[in-house]
Each structure stands twice: as C-alpha cells, then as structure tokens.
Design a protein around this motif. Structure first.
Motif, short mmCIF file in Angstrom:
data_model
loop_
_atom_site.label_atom_id
_atom_site.label_comp_id
_atom_site.label_asym_id
_atom_site.label_seq_id
_atom_site.Cartn_x
_atom_site.Cartn_y
_atom_site.Cartn_z
N ALA A 40 0.84 -1.20 0.00
CA ALA A 40 0.00 0.00 0.00
C ALA A 40 0.87 1.26 0.00
CB ALA A 40 -0.92 0.00 1.22
N LEU A 41 1.98 1.21 0.73
CA LEU A 41 2.88 2.36 0.80
C LEU A 41 3.53 2.64 -0.55
CD1 LEU A 41 4.60 1.73 4.26
CD2 LEU A 41 2.92 3.50 3.70
N GLU A 42 3.78 1.59 -1.34
CA GLU A 42 4.35 1.78 -2.68
C GLU A 42 3.42 2.61 -3.56
OE1 GLU A 42 5.18 -2.04 -4.32
OE2 GLU A 42 6.77 -2.51 -2.87
N ILE A 43 2.12 2.36 -3.42
CA ILE A 43 1.15 3.13 -4.21
C ILE A 43 1.12 4.58 -3.74
CG2 ILE A 43 -1.31 3.36 -4.79
CD1 ILE A 43 -1.54 0.32 -4.54
N LYS A 44 1.18 4.76 -2.43
CA LYS A 44 1.13 6.13 -1.87
C LYS A 44 2.35 6.96 -2.29
CE LYS A 44 0.07 8.63 2.40
NZ LYS A 44 -1.13 9.28 1.84
N GLU A 45 3.47 6.31 -2.57
CA GLU A 45 4.65 7.04 -3.04
C GLU A 45 4.36 7.77 -4.35
OE1 GLU A 45 8.04 4.53 -3.38
OE2 GLU A 45 8.11 4.05 -1.24
N ASN A 46 3.56 7.11 -5.22
CA ASN A 46 3.22 7.72 -6.51
C ASN A 46 2.00 8.63 -6.43
OD1 ASN A 46 5.32 6.39 -7.89
ND2 ASN A 46 4.07 4.54 -8.09
#
Length: 277
Positions: A40-46
């Motif tokens: 989920a954090l990977e998506i929030k990075e973008n």
C-alpha cells in the motif's frame, strides 16, 4: 463518491493506477488496504494524497464502492468480515472470475458486481468484463459503466462465457507475450540479429499492429491478406504456423476451462466447510 480497495497486489495496484490516471477518481477519494503494508505504501509514493486504511472493515465503513482484489480462497473470509458493516446503498465489486455474481449475492446484502479487469487497463485501454448480481441497482450499473469507461471498454457478459472471455481479455496479454518471446528467440537463434534489436522490432511491430486495428484500417483477416502476398515470404511463414500450431489453442482453452472448474469446486467446498463450522 469514495472508493475502497481491499487488496493491492498486481491487479489491485493496476486498477488504482488506471482509475486515477484515467481521471475516474481523485486520489484523495481512494482508500486502500493491504495485509502487507509495504504494498500500500508503494502506491502512496506515486499518489501522496491517497488514503491508507488500517483494516478491511474500515474500508467497508468509510467508502461507497468497495473493490475486492484478493485471492479467490481469501474472498469468503473478507466477505464474512465486512458484510455486517455494509449498508444497502453501497456496492461491492469482485475481480475474481471463479466466484459468480449469484454467489456474491449470498455474501452481501448490497449491490454487487463481478468486473474482471485486464493488465491493458493500465494503459487506459482494453476491456473490462461486467456481470451484475440480481440485486444490483440500475443506478449502480450506470455508475460502474460510466466509471470504467474512463480507463477501459466495459462489456457485459453472460456467466457461461466468463472463463473464455477472461482468457482472451485478461490472460491473453500473457499468452501473446509468450508467443512474441518465442518469435524473438527464433529470430535470434536462426539469424545474425541480436536479442535487443529483435525485441525492439517485435515490440514496435505489436504497437503498430494495435494502432492499425484501433483506427479501423484493417480487421485481423484483411490485415493478414494485405501482408501475405501469394507465393511470397509471409505466406511461407504462415504455412509453417498452420502445420505446427495445429490444435494448440484448442488445448489451451481446454486446460483453462478445466482449471476454472476445479477452482469453482474448491471454492464451493471451502464455503460449505465454513458454513458447517
């Protein structure tokens, strides 16, 4: 409208990206939850304005449209967890092909739909396969179709062609990538072309082919006829394909249909087991 995404693995992530990049929804109206927080954090990075929820129950409470992008065998557990907090005005969408809309109707008391995506949706292209539950309201049907039109071509299908339609739309890109890789390997093995050049040429060829079909210049049969001159080199190559391919694709669809039936039976037994506990 607020959207919730339970499960942000490969397809969940692709759907989030397609929805936002296709301007179907703003990041601040998207809530995501994954058991492995890092995904989920990977998506929030973008998409920094996207919301990360702490549980699937929180997603169910806080959003209007809930996407279930979990593995088929996890579906019943998630459904059992979130169904008590869902109100009738909400809608649940499953992307799992072995679970039918009628089964979803037994899990939830709100509007439900099964919408099978494709990796091509990431490019704001390709088809999304729609099947609605019997209790899905006309309002939600229209909303879902309008929503998906921003990043795909919605197509409603009957339940009896779910597997084959999914094979073509969802599995098809992987099948044709495999065939293209073998095409490239054959060129490298049999000629002096290097892998990088062959890959570049094949990739650009596929992009150009897609554009020809998209713009309606040719259909698949007319394009083949246009390129294949009688007695020419293309015809010689097609003769080899006709001899060697045989019933390969018949066998492919037989195998996927058999696996689909096995998955449905396994899920049916899983649900029955839970109900008997």
């Amino acid at each position: 409208m607020k959207i919730g995404m339970i499960g942000t693995g490969n397809m969940g992530k692709i759907l989030v990206e397609a929805m936002i990049d296709g301007n179907a929804i703003s990041p601040e109206d998207v809530f995501i939850y994954n058991r492995t927080l890092n995904k989920a954090l990977e998506i929030k990075e973008n998409y920094p304005n996207i919301n990360i929820s702490t549980s699937d129950i929180e997603i169910a409470k806080e959003t209007d449209l809930i996407f279930l992008c979990v593995k088929p065998h996890d579906m019943y557990g998630v459904a059992k967890t979130i169904s008590p907090v869902l109100t009738k005005d909400k809608c649940v969408v499953s992307i799992t092909s072995p679970i039918s809309p009628s089964q979803l109707d037994t899990f939830f008391n709100c509007s439900v739909a099964r919408i099978i995506p494709s990796i091509t949706n990431r490019a704001l292209a390709g088809v999304s396969l729609f099947s609605f539950g019997r209790n899905c309201t006309e309002e939600w049907k229209k909303q879902l179709e309008s929503f998906y039109e921003k990043f795909s071509t919605p197509l409603e299908i009957e339940d009896n062609i779910t597997r084959v339609a999914s094979d073509i739309v969802s599995c098809g890109p992987a099948f044709f990538c495999y065939l293209t890789r073998k095409f490239i390997e054959g060129a490298v093995d049999e000629t002096e072309i290097d892998l990088e050049t062959a890959t570049k040429l094949a990739s650009e060829m596929l992009i150009g082919l897609g554009e020809l079909l998209k713009k309606g210049y040719y259909t698949l049969p007319t394009l083949q006829e246009k390129v294949s001159v009688k007695g020419g080199i293309t015809g010689e190559g097609i003769n080899v394909l006709e001899r060697q391919l045989g019933d390969t694709f018949n066998q492919l669809f037989q195998a996927t249909q058999a696996k689909y039936e096995d998955d449905k039976l396994s899920l049916k037994n899983l649900v029955s087991g839970h109900k008997n506990i």
